[in-house]
Write a protein that holds these residues in place. Structure first.
Motif, PDB file in Angstrom:
ATOM      1  N   CYS A 177       0.830  -1.220   0.000  1.00  9.63           N
ATOM      2  CA  CYS A 177       0.000   0.000   0.000  1.00  9.63           C
ATOM      3  C   CYS A 177       0.859   1.263   0.000  1.00  9.63           C
ATOM      4  N   ASN A 178       2.186   1.098  -0.144  1.00  9.93           N
ATOM      5  CA  ASN A 178       3.110   2.230  -0.181  1.00  9.93           C
ATOM      6  C   ASN A 178       3.863   2.259  -1.509  1.00  9.93           C
ATOM      7  N   PHE A 179       3.301   1.624  -2.537  1.00 13.82           N
ATOM      8  CA  PHE A 179       3.965   1.587  -3.838  1.00 13.82           C
ATOM      9  C   PHE A 179       3.100   2.279  -4.884  1.00 13.82           C
ATOM     10  N   GLY A 180       3.740   2.678  -5.973  1.00 14.67           N
ATOM     11  CA  GLY A 180       3.014   3.293  -7.068  1.00 14.67           C
ATOM     12  C   GLY A 180       2.554   4.706  -6.758  1.00 14.67           C
ATOM     13  N   ASP A 181       1.708   5.248  -7.617  1.00  9.66           N
ATOM     14  CA  ASP A 181       1.146   6.583  -7.419  1.00  9.66           C
ATOM     15  C   ASP A 181       0.041   6.551  -6.369  1.00  9.66           C
ATOM     16  N   ALA A 182      -0.591   5.409  -6.246  1.00 11.99           N
ATOM     17  CA  ALA A 182      -1.619   5.195  -5.225  1.00 11.99           C
ATOM     18  C   ALA A 182      -1.818   3.698  -5.066  1.00 11.99           C
ATOM     19  N   ALA A 183      -2.373   3.313  -3.946  1.00 17.16           N
ATOM     20  CA  ALA A 183      -2.618   1.896  -3.671  1.00 17.16           C
ATOM     21  C   ALA A 183      -4.000   1.748  -3.058  1.00 17.16           C
ATOM     22  N   THR A 184      -4.553   0.564  -3.195  1.00 16.33           N
ATOM     23  CA  THR A 184      -5.864   0.283  -2.596  1.00 16.33           C
ATOM     24  C   THR A 184      -5.818  -1.042  -1.853  1.00 16.33           C
ATOM     25  N   THR A 185      -6.705  -1.177  -0.886  1.00 12.23           N
ATOM     26  CA  THR A 185      -6.862  -2.459  -0.218  1.00 12.23           C
ATOM     27  C   THR A 185      -8.338  -2.708   0.058  1.00 12.23           C
ATOM     28  N   SER A 186      -8.632  -3.950   0.433  1.00 11.74           N
ATOM     29  CA  SER A 186     -10.001  -4.362   0.738  1.00 11.74           C
ATOM     30  C   SER A 186     -10.073  -4.833   2.181  1.00 11.74           C
ATOM     31  N   PHE A 187     -11.189  -4.527   2.827  1.00 15.95           N
ATOM     32  CA  PHE A 187     -11.442  -5.010   4.182  1.00 15.95           C
ATOM     33  C   PHE A 187     -12.537  -6.071   4.205  1.00 15.95           C
ATOM     34  N   PHE A 188     -12.734  -6.747   3.069  1.00 13.18           N
ATOM     35  CA  PHE A 188     -13.633  -7.903   3.036  1.00 13.18           C
ATOM     36  C   PHE A 188     -13.240  -8.833   4.183  1.00 13.18           C
ATOM     37  N   PRO A 189     -14.209  -9.456   4.868  1.00  8.50           N
ATOM     38  CA  PRO A 189     -13.912 -10.185   6.103  1.00  8.50           C
ATOM     39  C   PRO A 189     -12.762 -11.191   6.033  1.00  8.50           C
ATOM     40  N   ALA A 190     -12.570 -11.850   4.886  1.00  6.98           N
ATOM     41  CA  ALA A 190     -11.549 -12.890   4.795  1.00  6.98           C
ATOM     42  C   ALA A 190     -10.169 -12.361   4.434  1.00  6.98           C
ATOM     43  N   LYS A 191     -10.027 -11.057   4.245  1.00  5.64           N
ATOM     44  CA  LYS A 191      -8.736 -10.470   3.896  1.00  5.64           C
ATOM     45  C   LYS A 191      -7.819 -10.433   5.131  1.00  5.64           C
ATOM     46  N   PRO A 192      -6.510 -10.214   4.928  1.00  8.65           N
ATOM     47  CA  PRO A 192      -5.596 -10.152   6.079  1.00  8.65           C
ATOM     48  C   PRO A 192      -6.050  -9.194   7.170  1.00  8.65           C
ATOM     49  N   LEU A 193      -6.591  -8.038   6.766  1.00 10.66           N
ATOM     50  CA  LEU A 193      -7.249  -7.129   7.703  1.00 10.66           C
ATOM     51  C   LEU A 193      -8.669  -6.954   7.201  1.00 10.66           C
ATOM     52  N   GLY A 194      -9.617  -7.569   7.898  1.00 13.02           N
ATOM     53  CA  GLY A 194     -10.994  -7.562   7.417  1.00 13.02           C
ATOM     54  C   GLY A 194     -11.963  -7.038   8.455  1.00 13.02           C
ATOM     55  N   CYS A 195     -13.063  -6.450   7.997  1.00 11.98           N
ATOM     56  CA  CYS A 195     -14.095  -5.959   8.908  1.00 11.98           C
ATOM     57  C   CYS A 195     -15.245  -6.965   8.981  1.00 11.98           C
ATOM     58  N   PHE A 196     -16.410  -6.530   9.418  1.00 11.95           N
ATOM     59  CA  PHE A 196     -17.566  -7.416   9.543  1.00 11.95           C
ATOM     60  C   PHE A 196     -18.561  -7.198   8.398  1.00 11.95           C
ATOM     61  N   GLY A 197     -18.057  -6.721   7.293  1.00  5.40           N
ATOM     62  CA  GLY A 197     -18.874  -6.475   6.108  1.00  5.40           C
ATOM     63  C   GLY A 197     -17.952  -6.064   4.988  1.00  5.40           C
TER      64      GLY A 197
END
Length: 379
Positions: A177-197
């Protein structure tokens, strides 16, 4: 046994999560507010960038960047062929053309040699304008961002790091998330860092880009939401999800990244020489969204998958159809011979149970069943 045990995580952090959610309910600030602001600040600090812009999900995080960069019809965007559909979907959604690129046989990430060839081909054909590269941090392992950035600079292209699966990974200490001009991530529950939705975030050091994204995600707002200076979307992370993520980020930093890599080492130690195990290049750290092995052929992979599930061991085959053969992209012309490695991976990879709360006894059970199956097939 769970493929990714969210219940075990909740049981460990139940008091903190319940308290954080109740606090939001008590304040009744469900959109925006302190929890969202705190999360964005913590995420930016962890990743090492100036700006974090939270949003509704990982796909919209990428879409917002396509909007901010005015990606449109006639533009070419370079995407790995072996990845989840959304990495290419957001390109076509804007009317641009996804140019799929084969991947490396060991890391499963975009093959940078083939990437440069694909860029040169588009330039030579002179039908599309090369605009963006989207390297994906597949299964938790950062792509070869150093080489991608070199190529992007050479051809004056933007880079969008798709770290939907990669949060927590790193290259020589530099975080995903610190590479390129911008980066994105997902907080889908099963991701390394996930929320409850659903949830997502964008990271950038570009203050002007961050200002534009914060406008685009709230109906193109100006000084407030009733001052609309551009056409935007409604893509906000709600406060309850932010409260959950604030607790889970603490867990991730304190032990989860370390624990998931402990499980990776256990798997590798026990499976080496039995199947092809994940390759993590020197200086790289993976956050292991998935632990993915390779079998000899499709028959062996499919047979092992059925066998493991019969033994109560969940496993997944990512991804059984490459991007260039998806029906949604049928209007584009791709040469199947250009995707030799992706085609092979689609038939041979299998992801095993993987999460920070997996016990060594569970790993032993998985490994034993794999060995028993392969021994039986060899007879």
């Amino acid at each position: 046994m769970e493929f990714r045990d969210l219940k075990a995580q909740y049981d460990k952090w139940k008091n903190e999560i319940d308290s954080a959610i109740q606090k939001v309910i008590n304040t009744t600030t469900f959109i925006g507010g302190k929890e969202v602001n705190t999360l964005e600040q913590r995420l930016a600090e962890y990743v090492g960038v100036k700006n974090c812009i939270s949003c509704a999900n990982g796909t919209e995080a990428m879409t917002l960047l396509m909007m901010a960069w005015d990606i449109k019809e006639g533009d070419a965007v370079f995407v790995p062929d072996f990845t989840f559909f959304s990495s290419g979907e957001i390109v076509s959604f804007r009317g641009a053309t996804p140019i799929f690129v084969d991947v490396d046989k060991y890391t499963f990430n975009i093959d940078t040699i083939k990437l440069e060839k694909a860029i040169k081909k588009v330039i030579d054909e002179d039908k599309l304008t090369p605009r963006v590269i989207i390297p994906v941090d597949l299964f938790g392992l950062p792509a070869d961002h150093i080489e991608v950035e070199r190529i992007a600079k050479k051809y004056n292209l933007k880079v969008l790091e798709d770290a939907a699966q990669g949060f927590g990974g790193s290259i020589n200490g530099r975080k995903a998330c610190n590479f390129g001009d911008a980066a994105t991530t997902s907080f889908f529950p099963a991701k390394p860092l996930g929320c409850f939705g659903d949830g997502g975030a964008i990271f950038t050091n570009d203050d002007k880009l961050a200002e534009l994204l914060n406008s685009l995600k709230v109906h193109g707002k100006g000084v407030n939401k009733y001052d609309n200076v551009r056409i935007g979307v409604n893509s906000r992370l709600d406060a309850i999800q932010a409260s959950v993520l604030n607790v889970k980020l603490t867990a991730f930093i304190e032990h989860e990244l370390e624990d998931v890599n402990r499980v990776y080492r256990l798997y590798n130690e026990k499976l080496e020489g039995i199947v092809e195990i994940p390759v993590i290049p020197e200086g790289y750290v993976s956050s292991f969204a998935q632990y993915t092995i390779k079998l000899k052929n499709k028959e062996e992979r499919d047979g092992l998958q059925v066998n493991l599930k019969e033994k109560g061991i969940p496993c997944m085959a990512y991804y059984t159809k490459p991007m260039h053969r998806q029906s949604a992209f049928s209007e584009y012309e791709y040469d199947n011979n250009d995707f030799e490695m992706t085609n092979k991976l689609c038939e041979t990879v299998l992801s095993l149970p993987m999460h920070p709360y997996l016990f060594e006894a569970d790993v032993n059970k998985v490994v034993t069943e794999i060995k028993n199956y392969l021994l039986m097939k060899a007879r």
